[in-house]
Design a protein around this motif. Structure first.
Motif, PDB file in Angstrom:
ATOM      1  N   UNK A 160       0.898  -1.168  -0.026  1.00 37.85           N
ATOM      2  CA  UNK A 160      -0.135   0.014  -0.046  1.00 37.85           C
ATOM      3  C   UNK A 160       0.899   1.289   0.077  1.00 37.85           C
ATOM      4  N   UNK A 161       0.758   2.092  -1.193  1.00 38.82           N
ATOM      5  CA  UNK A 161       1.418   3.359  -1.045  1.00 38.82           C
ATOM      6  C   UNK A 161       0.279   4.357  -0.826  1.00 38.82           C
ATOM      7  N   UNK A 162       0.809   5.117   0.106  1.00 37.93           N
ATOM      8  CA  UNK A 162      -0.257   6.439   0.529  1.00 37.93           C
ATOM      9  C   UNK A 162       0.398   7.755   0.169  1.00 37.93           C
ATOM     10  N   UNK A 163      -0.288   8.489  -0.552  1.00 40.86           N
ATOM     11  CA  UNK A 163      -0.073   9.851  -0.663  1.00 40.86           C
ATOM     12  C   UNK A 163      -0.831  10.911   0.055  1.00 40.86           C
ATOM     13  N   UNK A 164      -0.213  11.955   0.641  1.00 43.00           N
ATOM     14  CA  UNK A 164      -0.965  12.859   1.398  1.00 43.00           C
ATOM     15  C   UNK A 164      -0.191  14.172   1.295  1.00 43.00           C
ATOM     16  N   UNK A 165      -0.977  15.235   1.394  1.00 43.38           N
ATOM     17  CA  UNK A 165      -0.272  16.717   1.098  1.00 43.38           C
ATOM     18  C   UNK A 165      -1.109  17.791   1.790  1.00 43.38           C
ATOM     19  N   UNK A 166      -0.462  18.843   2.236  1.00 49.69           N
ATOM     20  CA  UNK A 166      -0.988  19.991   2.591  1.00 49.69           C
ATOM     21  C   UNK A 166      -0.797  20.753   1.626  1.00 49.69           C
ATOM     22  N   UNK A 167      -0.671  22.380   1.729  1.00 47.56           N
ATOM     23  CA  UNK A 167      -0.490  23.212   0.589  1.00 47.56           C
ATOM     24  C   UNK A 167       0.776  22.985  -0.074  1.00 47.56           C
ATOM     25  N   UNK A 168       1.805  23.029   0.495  1.00 47.71           N
ATOM     26  CA  UNK A 168       3.103  23.111  -0.189  1.00 47.71           C
ATOM     27  C   UNK A 168       4.043  21.796   0.624  1.00 47.71           C
TER      28      UNK A 168
END
Length: 271
Positions: A160-168
């Motif tokens: 399982x590869x998870x991507x997450x991000x905020x603004x920058x």
């Protein structure tokens, strides 16, 4: 005379041979067709094309997303005015299939327990999540855990590869859904299990808003929430990690944290 201290062996994770030399395409579920998911789909198509050229069986990708294209998506995500009102998953999959000659599938529903969680036909060796909320990650984690326990045949959920991000800023974390048998090695210490992102960062998840997925009404508002290039930067680095997984079969790192404002990337070592 003192004996020289032996330096500790580097810790690595060896990828199972069925992913490196498969008889059939490796199944991939890509969940989310927004800013990161759209970029990741194109990266997967490039990986697939390159793997096939090198004698690998390639990838078979399913893209899950129930959202439709609106004007706030234009510019930051990979859509045109001609696709307004279309399902994101259908628009992206059709484009990739025409360009690369693949036969990948679009699913215009959420990947949840009701639509896919109880059907082993939707199980995939690799799941990639590009979702906006903590609640979605937690639900998907439960689905993948159950699929891994039930499914023992071809395409058993493994990574399982998870991507997450905020603004920058953002992160990519690769996890295993069960122990992956490792070969014996005198040169390396091996890790048969990579921690689940929902377990490793559970404290951060508890502090986050579980359902913070308020839609943007314009591109300007969308850009105030997420920088123009954070999604593509994360997707490219995450795709590079996958490329190493398939081509080299050994991982020293299982993810990274990125900050575009400071132009830094901090890798996460296999431990």
């Amino acid at each position: 005379m003192k004996k020289a201290n032996k330096s500790p062996r580097p810790v690595v994770h060896f990828v199972p041979s069925e992913l490196l030399q498969p008889y059939n395409p490796v199944t991939v579920n890509l969940i989310g067709a927004g800013g990161t998911g759209g970029q990741m789909l194109t990266a997967l198509a490039r990986i697939n094309h390159s793997l096939i050229a090198l004698g690998h069986a390639g990838l078979f990708v399913r893209l899950f997303d129930d959202d439709k294209v609106d004007r706030a998506n234009l510019g930051r995500q990979l859509f045109t005015t001609a696709e307004l009102g279309d399902h994101k998953a259908v628009a992206l999959i059709n484009r990739v299939n025409r360009f690369f000659g693949t036969n990948w599938k679009a699913h215009t529903e959420k990947f949840d327990a009701e639509s896919a969680g109880n059907d082993d036909a939707f199980a995939a060796t690799l799941t990639i999540t590009c979702v906006d909320t903590v609640s979605a990650r937690l639900e998907i984690a439960g689905i993948l855990a159950n699929q891994s326990k039930r499914h023992r045949g071809r395409g058993r959920p493994t990574y399982w590869m998870d991507f997450g991000n905020s603004r920058s800023s953002g992160q990519v974390i690769l996890s295993t859904l069960d122990k992956v048998r490792q070969p014996e090695s005198e040169q390396f210490a091996t890790a048969e299990k990579l921690p689940l992102v929902t377990d490793e960062f559970s404290t951060l998840f508890k502090d986050a808003d579980l359902n913070d997925d308020t839609p943007s009404c314009s591109l300007a508002e969308a850009l105030s929430k997420q920088d123009l290039f954070i999604n593509s930067a994360l997707a490219n680095c995450g795709a590079s990690l996958l490329w190493q997984l398939f081509r080299e079969g050994v991982l020293y790192y299982r993810g990274f944290f990125m900050n575009l404002q400071e132009y830094t990337t901090q890798p996460v070592k296999v431990t």
